[in-house]
Design a protein around this motif. Sequence first.
Motif, mmCIF file in Angstrom:
data_model
loop_
_atom_site.group_PDB
_atom_site.id
_atom_site.type_symbol
_atom_site.label_atom_id
_atom_site.label_comp_id
_atom_site.label_asym_id
_atom_site.label_seq_id
_atom_site.Cartn_x
_atom_site.Cartn_y
_atom_site.Cartn_z
ATOM 1 N N PHE A 58 -0.593 0.604 -4.723
ATOM 2 C CA PHE A 58 -0.359 -0.571 -6.178
ATOM 3 C C PHE A 58 1.011 -1.095 -5.771
ATOM 4 C CE2 PHE A 58 0.000 -2.221 -10.118
ATOM 5 C CZ PHE A 58 -1.128 -3.062 -10.236
ATOM 6 N N ARG A 59 1.023 -2.531 -5.985
ATOM 7 C CA ARG A 59 2.401 -3.079 -6.234
ATOM 8 C C ARG A 59 2.407 -3.786 -7.427
ATOM 9 N NH1 ARG A 59 5.113 -2.871 -1.652
ATOM 10 N NH2 ARG A 59 4.126 -2.426 0.429
ATOM 11 N N GLY A 60 3.429 -3.341 -8.310
ATOM 12 C CA GLY A 60 3.648 -3.793 -9.861
ATOM 13 C C GLY A 60 4.651 -3.008 -10.480
ATOM 14 N N THR A 61 4.609 -3.167 -11.685
ATOM 15 C CA THR A 61 5.543 -2.263 -12.666
ATOM 16 C C THR A 61 4.865 -0.952 -12.778
ATOM 17 O OG1 THR A 61 4.324 -3.299 -14.649
ATOM 18 C CG2 THR A 61 6.277 -4.294 -13.719
ATOM 19 N N ARG A 62 5.335 0.001 -13.346
ATOM 20 C CA ARG A 62 4.704 1.289 -13.509
ATOM 21 C C ARG A 62 3.519 1.183 -14.762
ATOM 22 N NH1 ARG A 62 5.658 6.711 -13.243
ATOM 23 N NH2 ARG A 62 4.804 7.839 -14.909
ATOM 24 N N LYS A 63 3.881 0.024 -15.909
ATOM 25 C CA LYS A 63 2.723 0.024 -16.827
ATOM 26 C C LYS A 63 1.658 -0.707 -16.146
ATOM 27 C CE LYS A 63 1.755 -2.491 -20.999
ATOM 28 N NZ LYS A 63 0.432 -2.837 -20.446
ATOM 29 N N GLU A 64 1.699 -1.769 -15.166
ATOM 30 C CA GLU A 64 0.759 -2.285 -14.521
ATOM 31 C C GLU A 64 -0.013 -1.436 -13.616
ATOM 32 O OE1 GLU A 64 2.491 -6.958 -13.894
ATOM 33 O OE2 GLU A 64 2.678 -5.386 -12.505
ATOM 34 N N ALA A 65 0.768 -0.166 -12.954
ATOM 35 C CA ALA A 65 0.017 0.783 -12.187
ATOM 36 C C ALA A 65 -0.671 1.724 -12.870
ATOM 37 C CB ALA A 65 1.269 1.206 -11.193
ATOM 38 N N ALA A 66 -0.199 1.967 -14.013
ATOM 39 C CA ALA A 66 -0.864 2.762 -15.082
ATOM 40 C C ALA A 66 -2.352 2.348 -15.534
ATOM 41 C CB ALA A 66 -0.067 3.410 -16.233
ATOM 42 N N ASP A 67 -2.145 0.988 -15.785
ATOM 43 C CA ASP A 67 -3.405 0.081 -16.237
ATOM 44 C C ASP A 67 -4.374 0.035 -15.143
ATOM 45 O OD1 ASP A 67 -1.966 -0.299 -18.696
ATOM 46 O OD2 ASP A 67 -1.354 -2.514 -18.183
ATOM 47 N N LYS A 68 -3.905 -0.182 -13.938
ATOM 48 C CA LYS A 68 -4.947 -0.084 -12.874
ATOM 49 C C LYS A 68 -5.575 1.151 -12.686
ATOM 50 C CE LYS A 68 -6.885 -1.505 -9.263
ATOM 51 N NZ LYS A 68 -7.864 -2.644 -9.083
ATOM 52 N N LEU A 69 -4.977 2.214 -12.893
ATOM 53 C CA LEU A 69 -5.335 3.515 -12.530
ATOM 54 C C LEU A 69 -6.291 3.955 -13.791
ATOM 55 C CD1 LEU A 69 -5.479 6.612 -11.479
ATOM 56 C CD2 LEU A 69 -3.604 7.159 -12.863
ATOM 57 N N ARG A 70 -6.103 3.540 -15.005
ATOM 58 C CA ARG A 70 -6.974 3.638 -16.174
ATOM 59 C C ARG A 70 -8.210 2.830 -16.021
ATOM 60 N NH1 ARG A 70 -3.729 1.935 -19.402
ATOM 61 N NH2 ARG A 70 -2.627 3.681 -19.895
ATOM 62 N N SER A 71 -8.151 1.687 -15.210
ATOM 63 C CA SER A 71 -9.306 0.640 -15.180
ATOM 64 C C SER A 71 -10.163 1.468 -14.069
ATOM 65 C CB SER A 71 -8.711 -0.684 -14.539
ATOM 66 O OG SER A 71 -9.861 -1.376 -14.270
ATOM 67 N N LEU A 72 -9.650 2.144 -12.977
ATOM 68 C CA LEU A 72 -10.447 2.731 -11.852
ATOM 69 C C LEU A 72 -11.191 3.886 -12.623
ATOM 70 C CD1 LEU A 72 -7.694 2.729 -9.196
ATOM 71 C CD2 LEU A 72 -9.828 1.610 -9.233
ATOM 72 N N LEU A 73 -10.446 4.607 -13.389
ATOM 73 C CA LEU A 73 -11.123 5.762 -14.067
ATOM 74 C C LEU A 73 -12.097 5.310 -15.140
ATOM 75 C CD1 LEU A 73 -7.963 7.890 -14.698
ATOM 76 C CD2 LEU A 73 -9.772 8.405 -12.882
ATOM 77 N N THR A 74 -12.122 4.176 -15.890
ATOM 78 C CA THR A 74 -13.031 3.777 -16.650
ATOM 79 C C THR A 74 -14.202 3.355 -16.105
ATOM 80 O OG1 THR A 74 -11.498 3.060 -18.260
ATOM 81 C CG2 THR A 74 -13.577 2.040 -18.319
ATOM 82 N N ASP A 75 -14.114 2.764 -15.009
ATOM 83 C CA ASP A 75 -15.150 2.035 -13.955
ATOM 84 C C ASP A 75 -15.756 3.636 -13.313
ATOM 85 O OD1 ASP A 75 -14.556 -0.449 -14.385
ATOM 86 O OD2 ASP A 75 -13.272 -0.706 -12.677
ATOM 87 N N ALA A 76 -15.178 4.307 -13.084
ATOM 88 C CA ALA A 76 -15.761 5.697 -12.438
ATOM 89 C C ALA A 76 -16.708 6.284 -13.625
ATOM 90 C CB ALA A 76 -14.819 6.626 -11.842
ATOM 91 N N GLY A 77 -16.154 6.244 -14.845
ATOM 92 C CA GLY A 77 -17.023 6.854 -15.665
ATOM 93 C C GLY A 77 -18.429 6.131 -16.042
ATOM 94 N N LYS A 78 -18.164 4.778 -15.906
ATOM 95 C CA LYS A 78 -19.309 3.994 -16.143
ATOM 96 C C LYS A 78 -20.189 3.744 -14.743
ATOM 97 C CE LYS A 78 -17.062 1.061 -19.492
ATOM 98 N NZ LYS A 78 -16.502 -0.331 -19.823
ATOM 99 N N GLY A 79 -19.824 4.527 -13.702
ATOM 100 C CA GLY A 79 -20.764 4.560 -12.617
ATOM 101 C C GLY A 79 -20.394 2.945 -11.780
#
Length: 296
Positions: free
Chosen positions: A33-54
């Motif tokens: 992922f390219r961006g700031t640390r905060k943007e990367a953390a937000d992206k990771l959180r989004s991926l994990l949220t999507d995984a939790g929702k199937g």
Amino acid sequence: MKRSHGEGSLQRRGEGSWRLRYYVGEVRHALTFRGTRKEAADKLRSLLTDAGKGMHVAPDKRTLAQWADEWIALKAAERQHKTVARYEDLLMKHVLPKLGERPIQQIKPIEIQKLYAEIDLAPRTRHHVATVLKACLQAAVDIGKLLQTNPAATIKKPTASESDVGQALEQEKIIALVEGFRGSTLFDFTFLMAFTGMRRGEALALRWRDFNPAAKTLRIERALEYTKKHGLLFKEPKSERSKRTIILDDTLVALLLKMREVFLRVVAGAPDGADVDLSLVRVPEDWLVFPAPMAR
């Protein structure tokens, strides 16, 4: 032990570049992922949220060009030959040169908006390009499972402006156009199309059984179409409305009768100018009116 969807980590790889690692069930995924640390953390959180929702979409390096090839192959399997050839042509000429090498999962709406703005085409063609690209990307969501959302879905497509609609020529200009072909092997073909309004593919698909000299009519039942992968194909019109009967004037009837006499002589093996009774000669009904340019 089954891993939780909540497990994930960030690793810095360079200036503005991060490696995201996370699990979906027992499957480990990694994403740059390219961006700031905060943007990367937000992206990771989004991926994990999507995984939790199937709703997780696995990282994939396929480019738009690679997916377009797969999509075209899928459409070709539906046997919509001319339509698929048109889709492929629009993508190859106007989309893939600019976005083809981009990983499909990295394409952003702003890139598509910029593409539309830079396409130097007639309004209707620009509209068709946008329609095909949107359909291709939507298939990546619905069929390919490469995207969670379609990046073209929120972009307003270029409108098919009235300025792109064909204009009818005045009578004098039609006559001038046709006269320009006099003496050419294309004269009869051009004459018939100009004064009936037939499309080129419809004229090329005419058979002698479609012509009724007594009723002074010509029946349109099919069209000849060229496709890159399958060559020439005869197909019925897309709608019953396109099937129609054209009323001919005496000039057009005379033109077709003269053309048919040429074919009768071919069938009878009679040279031009020979005094032959052609009343008993029949042109096969499935013969095309315009099989190929004929020498005069």
